[in-house]
Scaffold this motif. Sequence first.
Motif, mmCIF file in Angstrom:
data_model
loop_
_atom_site.group_PDB
_atom_site.id
_atom_site.type_symbol
_atom_site.label_atom_id
_atom_site.label_comp_id
_atom_site.label_asym_id
_atom_site.label_seq_id
_atom_site.Cartn_x
_atom_site.Cartn_y
_atom_site.Cartn_z
ATOM 1 N N SER A 87 0.832 -1.208 0.000
ATOM 2 C CA SER A 87 0.000 0.000 0.000
ATOM 3 C C SER A 87 0.865 1.255 0.000
ATOM 4 O O SER A 87 0.461 2.290 -0.543
ATOM 5 N N LEU A 88 2.077 1.191 0.529
ATOM 6 C CA LEU A 88 3.003 2.326 0.438
ATOM 7 C C LEU A 88 3.388 2.544 -1.023
ATOM 8 O O LEU A 88 3.433 3.683 -1.502
ATOM 9 N N ARG A 89 3.624 1.463 -1.753
ATOM 10 C CA ARG A 89 3.915 1.564 -3.187
ATOM 11 C C ARG A 89 2.727 2.188 -3.913
ATOM 12 O O ARG A 89 2.896 3.044 -4.775
ATOM 13 N N THR A 90 1.519 1.763 -3.550
ATOM 14 C CA THR A 90 0.311 2.332 -4.158
ATOM 15 C C THR A 90 0.226 3.831 -3.880
ATOM 16 O O THR A 90 -0.134 4.616 -4.766
ATOM 17 N N LEU A 91 0.570 4.225 -2.667
ATOM 18 C CA LEU A 91 0.565 5.647 -2.317
ATOM 19 C C LEU A 91 1.543 6.429 -3.200
ATOM 20 O O LEU A 91 1.196 7.468 -3.761
ATOM 21 N N ILE A 92 2.758 5.923 -3.341
ATOM 22 C CA ILE A 92 3.771 6.603 -4.156
ATOM 23 C C ILE A 92 3.307 6.683 -5.606
ATOM 24 O O ILE A 92 3.393 7.748 -6.244
ATOM 25 N N LEU A 93 2.786 5.602 -6.123
ATOM 26 C CA LEU A 93 2.271 5.572 -7.496
ATOM 27 C C LEU A 93 1.133 6.574 -7.671
ATOM 28 O O LEU A 93 1.057 7.277 -8.684
ATOM 29 N N VAL A 95 0.684 9.374 -6.056
ATOM 30 C CA VAL A 95 1.251 10.726 -6.094
ATOM 31 C C VAL A 95 1.808 11.021 -7.488
ATOM 32 O O VAL A 95 1.542 12.082 -8.060
ATOM 33 N N PHE A 96 2.557 10.083 -8.049
ATOM 34 C CA PHE A 96 3.108 10.275 -9.394
ATOM 35 C C PHE A 96 1.993 10.430 -10.426
ATOM 36 O O PHE A 96 2.041 11.330 -11.267
ATOM 37 N N ASP A 97 0.982 9.553 -10.367
ATOM 38 C CA ASP A 97 -0.155 9.641 -11.301
ATOM 39 C C ASP A 97 -0.880 10.969 -11.166
ATOM 40 O O ASP A 97 -1.201 11.620 -12.158
ATOM 41 N N PHE A 98 -1.148 11.347 -9.939
ATOM 42 C CA PHE A 98 -1.905 12.564 -9.672
ATOM 43 C C PHE A 98 -1.181 13.786 -10.233
ATOM 44 O O PHE A 98 -1.785 14.622 -10.899
ATOM 45 N N ARG A 173 12.666 8.766 -17.540
ATOM 46 C CA ARG A 173 12.501 7.504 -16.812
ATOM 47 C C ARG A 173 11.015 7.218 -16.670
ATOM 48 O O ARG A 173 10.220 8.120 -16.453
ATOM 49 N N THR A 174 10.660 5.975 -16.730
ATOM 50 C CA THR A 174 9.247 5.616 -16.611
ATOM 51 C C THR A 174 8.759 5.853 -15.189
ATOM 52 O O THR A 174 9.551 5.851 -14.232
ATOM 53 N N LYS A 175 7.477 6.029 -15.086
ATOM 54 C CA LYS A 175 6.853 6.209 -13.777
ATOM 55 C C LYS A 175 7.117 4.985 -12.902
ATOM 56 O O LYS A 175 7.446 5.118 -11.720
ATOM 57 N N GLU A 176 7.007 3.807 -13.473
ATOM 58 C CA GLU A 176 7.199 2.578 -12.719
ATOM 59 C C GLU A 176 8.622 2.478 -12.165
ATOM 60 O O GLU A 176 8.828 2.065 -11.026
ATOM 61 N N ALA A 177 9.606 2.871 -12.975
ATOM 62 C CA ALA A 177 10.997 2.840 -12.516
ATOM 63 C C ALA A 177 11.207 3.837 -11.379
ATOM 64 O O ALA A 177 11.880 3.531 -10.383
ATOM 65 N N MET A 178 10.628 5.013 -11.514
ATOM 66 C CA MET A 178 10.754 6.025 -10.463
ATOM 67 C C MET A 178 10.100 5.547 -9.170
ATOM 68 O O MET A 178 10.670 5.675 -8.091
ATOM 69 N N VAL A 179 8.899 4.991 -9.275
ATOM 70 C CA VAL A 179 8.173 4.513 -8.094
ATOM 71 C C VAL A 179 8.962 3.406 -7.404
ATOM 72 O O VAL A 179 9.092 3.392 -6.182
ATOM 73 N N ARG A 180 9.523 2.498 -8.184
ATOM 74 C CA ARG A 180 10.331 1.406 -7.619
ATOM 75 C C ARG A 180 11.519 1.969 -6.829
ATOM 76 O O ARG A 180 11.781 1.561 -5.696
ATOM 77 N N ASP A 181 12.214 2.942 -7.413
ATOM 78 C CA ASP A 181 13.388 3.518 -6.746
ATOM 79 C C ASP A 181 13.003 4.333 -5.512
ATOM 80 O O ASP A 181 13.681 4.270 -4.480
ATOM 81 N N VAL A 182 11.920 5.087 -5.612
ATOM 82 C CA VAL A 182 11.460 5.869 -4.457
ATOM 83 C C VAL A 182 11.061 4.926 -3.332
ATOM 84 O O VAL A 182 11.404 5.163 -2.162
ATOM 85 N N LEU A 183 10.371 3.848 -3.654
ATOM 86 C CA LEU A 183 9.969 2.873 -2.628
ATOM 87 C C LEU A 183 11.193 2.282 -1.935
ATOM 88 O O LEU A 183 11.198 2.116 -0.710
ATOM 89 N N GLU A 184 12.225 1.990 -2.693
ATOM 90 C CA GLU A 184 13.445 1.438 -2.103
ATOM 91 C C GLU A 184 14.084 2.418 -1.124
ATOM 92 O O GLU A 184 14.472 2.047 -0.018
#
Length: 194
Positions: A87-93, A95-98, A173-184
Amino acid sequence: MPVNQNDPRVKRTRQLLIQSFMELLEQKKNIYSISVQDITDRATVNRATFYAHFEDKYAFLECWMREKFQRKLEETLPNCSITNMSSLRTLILTVFDFLARTRQYMTRTPANSQYEPLFEIAMQKELYGLLFRWLSEESSASASQEIVETTALVISWGILGTAVQWSRSSQSRTKEAMVRDVLEVVAAGLAPVM
């Protein structure tokens, strides 16, 4: 005289003003070109009514952005809460989508850039609140309240700042790549409290 935010008439009027703004936004496609007069004309209320509900256009836009972001969070997170890393990943995603979707209504010019900090602060407050509630419930017993607050503050600004920069750039960079790195990075930042 301050308005009672819980009065159904107040809620309806505020909603009417926001709905009128949204309709104008769909027509004009630019947040900054819509005036208070445009909003009140569309809502068929006078300017005094607008100013009874909002101090100025800045306060109105902050309220609009906060409500829009809250609705998006409610759509993507059950009970508007964080329960785990998924759900933290969903939150980050979210924010990026919004920000990517909202950016289409924000033509960046020097005159218009004055509003962006309002939007960013409104979103950061919502992020901070979500993170603080989650961390307060899930943090280890050894984590002090100050560390929990600081962690929520740093992570909320980190997520938002990264998403803002990404939404302003050419998005190489793709949104997915950014979200993955931010989550890490966020997961590492949670270590002192989890």
